[in-house]
Scaffold this motif. Structure first.
Motif, PDB file in Angstrom:
ATOM      1  N   PHE A  39      42.887  91.000  17.481  1.00 52.51           N
ATOM      2  CA  PHE A  39      42.343  92.251  16.974  1.00 52.51           C
ATOM      3  C   PHE A  39      43.037  93.467  17.580  1.00 52.51           C
ATOM      4  CE2 PHE A  39      39.211  95.700  16.851  1.00 52.51           C
ATOM      5  CZ  PHE A  39      38.889  95.700  15.504  1.00 52.51           C
ATOM      6  N   PHE A  40      43.259  93.456  18.903  1.00 58.87           N
ATOM      7  CA  PHE A  40      43.818  94.622  19.584  1.00 58.87           C
ATOM      8  C   PHE A  40      45.339  94.557  19.760  1.00 58.87           C
ATOM      9  CE2 PHE A  40      39.390  94.667  21.022  1.00 58.87           C
ATOM     10  CZ  PHE A  40      39.059  95.986  20.768  1.00 58.87           C
ATOM     11  N   GLY A  41      45.953  93.417  19.445  1.00 59.00           N
ATOM     12  CA  GLY A  41      47.389  93.307  19.593  1.00 59.00           C
ATOM     13  C   GLY A  41      47.767  92.753  20.958  1.00 59.00           C
ATOM     14  N   ASN A  42      49.047  92.456  21.098  1.00 66.40           N
ATOM     15  CA  ASN A  42      49.547  91.831  22.322  1.00 66.40           C
ATOM     16  C   ASN A  42      49.998  92.893  23.303  1.00 66.40           C
ATOM     17  OD1 ASN A  42      51.069  90.174  24.199  1.00 66.40           O
ATOM     18  ND2 ASN A  42      50.964  88.596  22.634  1.00 66.40           N
ATOM     19  N   ASN A  43      49.416  92.868  24.490  1.00 63.71           N
ATOM     20  CA  ASN A  43      49.719  93.847  25.522  1.00 63.71           C
ATOM     21  C   ASN A  43      49.547  93.189  26.887  1.00 63.71           C
ATOM     22  OD1 ASN A  43      48.621  96.090  27.550  1.00 63.71           O
ATOM     23  ND2 ASN A  43      49.899  97.116  26.006  1.00 63.71           N
ATOM     24  N   PHE A  44      50.466  93.489  27.807  1.00 60.30           N
ATOM     25  CA  PHE A  44      50.426  92.829  29.113  1.00 60.30           C
ATOM     26  C   PHE A  44      49.136  93.141  29.855  1.00 60.30           C
ATOM     27  CE2 PHE A  44      51.226  92.934  33.702  1.00 60.30           C
ATOM     28  CZ  PHE A  44      51.620  91.638  33.917  1.00 60.30           C
ATOM     29  N   TRP A  45      48.743  94.416  29.900  1.00 57.89           N
ATOM     30  CA  TRP A  45      47.549  94.786  30.653  1.00 57.89           C
ATOM     31  C   TRP A  45      46.286  94.289  29.972  1.00 57.89           C
ATOM     32  CZ3 TRP A  45      48.581  95.752  35.327  1.00 57.89           C
ATOM     33  CH2 TRP A  45      49.774  96.393  35.673  1.00 57.89           C
ATOM     34  N   LEU A  46      46.312  94.211  28.649  1.00 61.05           N
ATOM     35  CA  LEU A  46      45.180  93.609  27.948  1.00 61.05           C
ATOM     36  C   LEU A  46      45.054  92.138  28.309  1.00 61.05           C
ATOM     37  CD1 LEU A  46      42.911  93.792  25.834  1.00 61.05           C
ATOM     38  CD2 LEU A  46      44.629  93.258  24.092  1.00 61.05           C
ATOM     39  N   LEU A  47      46.200  91.460  28.443  1.00 63.82           N
ATOM     40  CA  LEU A  47      46.183  90.056  28.859  1.00 63.82           C
ATOM     41  C   LEU A  47      45.571  89.915  30.247  1.00 63.82           C
ATOM     42  CD1 LEU A  47      47.043  87.080  28.515  1.00 63.82           C
ATOM     43  CD2 LEU A  47      49.275  87.727  29.461  1.00 63.82           C
ATOM     44  N   VAL A  48      45.920  90.807  31.167  1.00 68.81           N
ATOM     45  CA  VAL A  48      45.364  90.755  32.526  1.00 68.81           C
ATOM     46  C   VAL A  48      43.842  90.939  32.494  1.00 68.81           C
ATOM     47  CG1 VAL A  48      45.332  91.904  34.773  1.00 68.81           C
ATOM     48  CG2 VAL A  48      47.508  91.522  33.606  1.00 68.81           C
ATOM     49  N   ILE A  49      43.367  91.879  31.675  1.00 68.03           N
ATOM     50  CA  ILE A  49      41.926  92.123  31.580  1.00 68.03           C
ATOM     51  C   ILE A  49      41.211  90.920  30.978  1.00 68.03           C
ATOM     52  CG2 ILE A  49      40.176  93.551  30.470  1.00 68.03           C
ATOM     53  CD1 ILE A  49      42.133  95.896  30.672  1.00 68.03           C
ATOM     54  N   ILE A  50      41.811  90.329  29.935  1.00 72.85           N
ATOM     55  CA  ILE A  50      41.200  89.154  29.307  1.00 72.85           C
ATOM     56  C   ILE A  50      41.090  88.013  30.311  1.00 72.85           C
ATOM     57  CG2 ILE A  50      41.561  87.352  27.573  1.00 72.85           C
ATOM     58  CD1 ILE A  50      42.784  89.482  25.782  1.00 72.85           C
ATOM     59  N   VAL A  51      42.176  87.761  31.041  1.00 78.69           N
ATOM     60  CA  VAL A  51      42.148  86.709  32.055  1.00 78.69           C
ATOM     61  C   VAL A  51      41.114  87.035  33.131  1.00 78.69           C
ATOM     62  CG1 VAL A  51      43.508  85.572  33.845  1.00 78.69           C
ATOM     63  CG2 VAL A  51      44.525  86.005  31.613  1.00 78.69           C
ATOM     64  N   GLY A  52      40.983  88.324  33.455  1.00 81.72           N
ATOM     65  CA  GLY A  52      40.012  88.724  34.468  1.00 81.72           C
ATOM     66  C   GLY A  52      38.569  88.515  34.055  1.00 81.72           C
ATOM     67  N   LEU A  53      38.302  88.542  32.756  1.00 82.40           N
ATOM     68  CA  LEU A  53      36.937  88.353  32.284  1.00 82.40           C
ATOM     69  C   LEU A  53      36.522  86.887  32.239  1.00 82.40           C
ATOM     70  CD1 LEU A  53      36.785  90.967  29.379  1.00 82.40           C
ATOM     71  CD2 LEU A  53      35.846  91.161  31.693  1.00 82.40           C
ATOM     72  N   ALA A  54      37.459  86.001  32.535  1.00 83.01           N
ATOM     73  CA  ALA A  54      37.141  84.568  32.533  1.00 83.01           C
ATOM     74  C   ALA A  54      36.434  84.190  33.828  1.00 83.01           C
ATOM     75  CB  ALA A  54      38.421  83.749  32.381  1.00 83.01           C
ATOM     76  N   GLY A  55      35.223  83.735  33.739  1.00 86.01           N
ATOM     77  CA  GLY A  55      34.522  83.220  34.902  1.00 86.01           C
ATOM     78  C   GLY A  55      33.756  84.244  35.705  1.00 86.01           C
TER      79      GLY A  55
END
Length: 257
Positions: free
Chosen positions: A114-130
């Protein structure tokens, strides 16, 4: 693995993006082949060893950043739930239950699509895991700590609740948080690897373990070594962190002694 990530520019014999087309798909010298590449070369003539070393760096950076984000979010939610109590606590813990019930990989794929591919977005997504695991752990530890003698003594001398939480209770539960972080760290690496493998994580010219495995799948029948090295490194990285996490849990838990 952490040493390799820190010293990647000095350990890698070649640049991770350096191409030598005349030496493409060369087998590993480690297995006795006459080639200048210890772990072979890929379809563009790039040194697999150099790319794996640099991939370790980026994967670990993402995993560390993601683990810290998850720990901070979960700790804040857990402390708020333990402090506010009542319907606030029920609402926050209901949010924790919702997060725990969601299939996180599908949730991550939806956000990236939905929001597109972005390095910092990837970091935030990984951070929301767990983060919900930290919230449950911290809430239980804080509720338990409030019943101990030192919390009651601090209130008796006039210390406010937030000061007790920040300067005393949080320090006393730091050991348990560190253990939980080491146990969640492998999962964050696997999430980044999975997203990159599906083409929704790290993008060229950067490189990560998941991206290396993804790039190798079209050559698995003729150049198996391209997939072998990053796969082994990813497996041993997660295994080593799990072993360290188990050791920290045994050392920090007085009851196990």
């Amino acid at each position: 693995m952490f040493a390799a990530a820190i010293a990647a520019p000095w350990l890698a014999p070649y640049g991770y993006a350096e191409q030598q087309p005349l030496l493409r798909l060369k087998p590993p010298a480690l297995f006795g082949y006459e080639t200048p590449f210890w772990l072979g070369s890929d379809h563009l003539g790039r040194d697999v060893l150099s790319r794996v070393i640099h991939a370790i760096r980026l994967s670990i950076v993402i995993a560390v950043a993601g683990t810290l984000i998850g720990a901070c979010v979960g700790t804040a939610v857990g402390m708020l739930a333990a402090r506010l109590r009542g319907w606030w606590e029920e609402a926050l813990m209901m949010l924790v239950d919702v997060q725990a019930s969601l299939p996180f990989m599908i949730f991550a794929l939806t956000i990236v699509a939905f929001f597109g591919n972005n390095f910092w977005l990837l970091v935030i997504i990984v951070g929301l895991a767990g983060w919900e695991r930290y919230a449950r752990l911290v809430r239980g530890l804080v509720v338990e700590a409030e019943t101990t003698g030192y919390a009651a003594a601090l209130r008796a001398v006039g210390a406010d609740s937030w000061r007790i939480y920040r300067h005393h209770i949080l320090r006393n539960i730091t050991g348990a948080l560190l253990v939980q972080m080491t146990l969640n760290f492998p999962e964050t690496i696997m999430i980044e690897t999975g997203l990159s493998f599906l083409g929704l994580g790290v993008q060229p010219p950067l490189t990560s373990l998941g991206l290396l495995i993804s790039e190798s799948r079209n050559y698995i029948a003729i150049a198996w070594w391209i997939a072998l090295a990053p796969s082994i490194v990813a497996a041993f990285t997660t295994l080593s962190v799990c072993v360290v996490g188990d050791w920290l849990r045994d050392v920090s838990d007085v009851r196990l002694r």
